[in-house]
Design a protein around this motif. Structure first.
Motif, mmCIF file in Angstrom:
data_model
loop_
_atom_site.group_PDB
_atom_site.id
_atom_site.type_symbol
_atom_site.label_atom_id
_atom_site.label_comp_id
_atom_site.label_asym_id
_atom_site.label_seq_id
_atom_site.Cartn_x
_atom_site.Cartn_y
_atom_site.Cartn_z
ATOM 1 N N UNK A 1 8.914 -8.504 12.418
ATOM 2 C CA UNK A 1 8.292 -7.386 11.924
ATOM 3 C C UNK A 1 9.026 -5.979 11.657
ATOM 4 N N UNK A 2 10.114 -5.911 12.596
ATOM 5 C CA UNK A 2 10.840 -4.666 12.177
ATOM 6 C C UNK A 2 11.588 -4.933 10.781
ATOM 7 N N UNK A 3 11.990 -5.906 10.426
ATOM 8 C CA UNK A 3 12.711 -6.048 9.088
ATOM 9 C C UNK A 3 11.763 -5.898 8.261
ATOM 10 N N UNK A 4 10.683 -6.473 7.983
ATOM 11 C CA UNK A 4 9.623 -6.273 6.998
ATOM 12 C C UNK A 4 9.150 -4.795 7.055
ATOM 13 N N UNK A 5 8.847 -4.289 8.309
ATOM 14 C CA UNK A 5 8.444 -2.997 8.199
ATOM 15 C C UNK A 5 9.449 -2.044 7.808
ATOM 16 N N UNK A 6 10.793 -2.385 7.911
ATOM 17 C CA UNK A 6 11.744 -1.424 7.267
ATOM 18 C C UNK A 6 11.779 -1.493 5.790
ATOM 19 N N UNK A 7 11.456 -2.618 5.472
ATOM 20 C CA UNK A 7 11.744 -2.852 3.810
ATOM 21 C C UNK A 7 10.442 -2.128 3.357
ATOM 22 N N UNK A 8 9.262 -2.469 3.996
ATOM 23 C CA UNK A 8 7.930 -1.605 3.468
ATOM 24 C C UNK A 8 8.149 -0.224 3.195
ATOM 25 N N UNK A 9 8.964 0.697 4.451
ATOM 26 C CA UNK A 9 9.337 2.012 4.096
ATOM 27 C C UNK A 9 9.824 2.459 2.781
ATOM 28 N N UNK A 10 10.899 1.506 2.628
ATOM 29 C CA UNK A 10 11.770 1.499 1.454
ATOM 30 C C UNK A 10 10.794 1.423 0.330
ATOM 31 N N UNK A 11 9.732 0.448 0.118
ATOM 32 C CA UNK A 11 8.751 0.112 -0.856
ATOM 33 C C UNK A 11 7.842 1.318 -1.321
ATOM 34 N N UNK A 12 7.456 1.777 -0.166
ATOM 35 C CA UNK A 12 6.625 3.076 -0.187
ATOM 36 C C UNK A 12 7.445 4.143 -0.996
ATOM 37 N N UNK A 13 8.692 4.473 -0.721
ATOM 38 C CA UNK A 13 9.473 5.588 -1.353
ATOM 39 C C UNK A 13 9.882 5.311 -2.663
ATOM 40 N N UNK A 14 10.000 4.008 -2.722
ATOM 41 C CA UNK A 14 10.479 3.446 -4.321
ATOM 42 C C UNK A 14 9.198 3.723 -5.174
ATOM 43 N N UNK A 15 8.024 3.562 -4.517
ATOM 44 C CA UNK A 15 6.644 3.765 -5.456
ATOM 45 C C UNK A 15 6.468 5.207 -5.795
ATOM 46 N N UNK A 16 6.997 6.061 -4.738
ATOM 47 C CA UNK A 16 6.710 7.541 -4.965
ATOM 48 C C UNK A 16 7.267 8.145 -6.398
ATOM 49 N N UNK A 17 8.434 7.360 -6.831
ATOM 50 C CA UNK A 17 9.012 7.724 -7.908
ATOM 51 C C UNK A 17 8.146 7.908 -9.393
ATOM 52 N N UNK A 18 6.950 6.951 -9.224
ATOM 53 C CA UNK A 18 6.061 6.935 -10.241
ATOM 54 C C UNK A 18 4.786 7.492 -10.189
ATOM 55 N N UNK A 19 4.549 8.530 -9.351
ATOM 56 C CA UNK A 19 3.550 9.372 -9.346
ATOM 57 C C UNK A 19 3.780 10.973 -9.100
ATOM 58 N N UNK A 20 4.957 11.225 -8.727
ATOM 59 C CA UNK A 20 5.470 12.840 -8.397
ATOM 60 C C UNK A 20 5.032 13.198 -9.763
ATOM 61 N N UNK A 21 4.741 14.599 -9.516
ATOM 62 C CA UNK A 21 4.513 15.398 -10.656
ATOM 63 C C UNK A 21 5.976 16.184 -11.074
ATOM 64 N N UNK A 22 6.989 15.983 -10.224
ATOM 65 C CA UNK A 22 8.361 16.428 -10.594
ATOM 66 C C UNK A 22 9.413 15.301 -10.611
#
Length: 375
Positions: free
Chosen positions: A18-39
């Protein structure tokens, strides 16, 4: 569940996974943010803007549907392992053990995020000085992910207080609290769509009627309830876990897709109206995902999983240092047309970031005193 399920050598196997997967999911969240930020900062700020329908769908899918459970999963696994406190452990002893593990690395990385970006002109000296002055009060401007440390510290502070109750509480008592907690997860929706002030909240009182029964404390109690009172067999946990995760994740993804319109700027809190970690849908998905992890019946996790699990805290702390340049390379200044299709780009950014963090954390772990740097 039994206390010894899925454990070997003092480690709980599914917890490492779970720790390994959750750690990766945090990075997946922040990778996604590059595609809806206004700047072009790389992370979503106060305003958001989707470039096209593809970004709208894949951000909703990856960030909302797949990865939104990352933070509550970290909370729930920490509580699962720490609550109730071991017999004979005092409050002072508990605080000393937990805070000596997380505070030194947190402080070191807060300083790194305050000054290291100066090396590549990622920020100005003026901004560094502002961040430095604010360090006693909040995370640096380049380290928004460190917000998580403050709720984690809060849970560590409250564990010695609630632990005696949890030791004595019946399953029915804990369910009663969890029902109240579940109701409290409606608060983010009510704040947005009914009133910003509810049940006693006003400009001179920020503590509402449900204040003490809401927030991440609910996940703490849920973790204890699952470990000590939930008696479902593996088959039932698989079925209910799958159902809850799919329903919660689908709603979470849909909520973003529904609110976002390509080409139209929108306040990020409105676009993410159902993405807060204490909302009914995220709670549902987290409960389901956690049940699914408890179904892992390996006697021993692969060495690489156990190793990364031990490094996951350091990987979380450092990951924005790697994610930002990796994302910049893939996005190439145009979120509408990255160098690869966005459906591939988002996981590619997360995977490469994860690998870089794992290697760097492993190398640091070989140094004397590495626990003060990466926990």
């Amino acid at each position: 569940m039994t206390n010894s399920s899925n454990s070997t050598g003092g480690r709980i196997v599914f917890a490492d996974w779970l720790r390994v997967v959750a750690c990766f999911l945090v990075m997946l969240v922040h990778a996604s943010e590059n595609f809806y930020g206004a700047d072009d900062s790389g992370l979503a700020g106060n305003m958001s803007k989707l470039a096209n329908e593809s970004n709208r769908f894949w951000v909703a899918f990856y960030d909302g549907g797949v990865a939104r459970t990352c933070v509550p999963l970290f909370i729930i696994i920490s509580a699962f392992l720490l609550v109730p406190m071991k017999q004979g452990v005092t409050m002072t002893q508990f605080y000393k053990r937990r805070f000596t593990r997380i505070l030194p690395p947190m402080i070191i990385f807060m300083l790194l995020y305050t000054f290291l970006p100066l090396a590549w002109v990622g920020m100005t000296w003026d901004q560094s000085m502002v961040d430095l002055k604010m360090l006693p009060f909040n995370f640096p401007s380049m380290a928004g992910h460190l917000w998580f440390m403050y709720p984690l510290i809060s849970l560590y502070l409250i564990i010695p207080v609630v632990s005696p109750w949890l030791e004595k509480a019946s399953a029915k008592d804990e369910r009663t609290f969890l029902y109240i907690f579940c109701f409290s997860t409606l608060l983010p929706w009510l704040h947005r769509f009914v009133s910003p002030e509810l049940w006693g909240e006003c400009f001179w009182n920020g503590f509402s009627m449900l204040w003490y029964c809401s927030g991440y404390l609910g996940y703490l109690v849920l973790a204890h309830y699952i470990r000590y009172h939930l008696k479902w067999n593996r088959s039932k946990r698989m079925k209910i876990g799958s159902f809850c995760f799919l329903i919660g994740a689908a709603f979470t993804a849909w909520s973003f897709w529904f609110k976002g319109t390509p080409g139209v700027a929108i306040e990020t809190p409105m676009l993410e109206w159902s993405w807060e970690f204490c909302t009914p849908n995220v709670l549902c998905a987290t409960f389901g995902a956690f049940l699914l992890f408890t179904c892992i019946e390996q006697k021993k996790a692969p060495a690489i999983v156990t190793g990364i699990s031990k490094l996951s805290f350091g990987m979380y702390l450092m990951h924005l240092f790697f994610l930002a340049p990796i994302a910049a390379f893939f996005v190439n200044g145009n979120a509408a047309e990255p160098i690869l299709p966005v459906c591939i780009t988002i996981p590619a950014i997360a995977i490469l970031t994860f690998i870089c963090c794992a290697i760097t954390s492993k190398l640091i772990s070989l140094l004397p005193g590495s626990k003060w740097i990466i926990g």
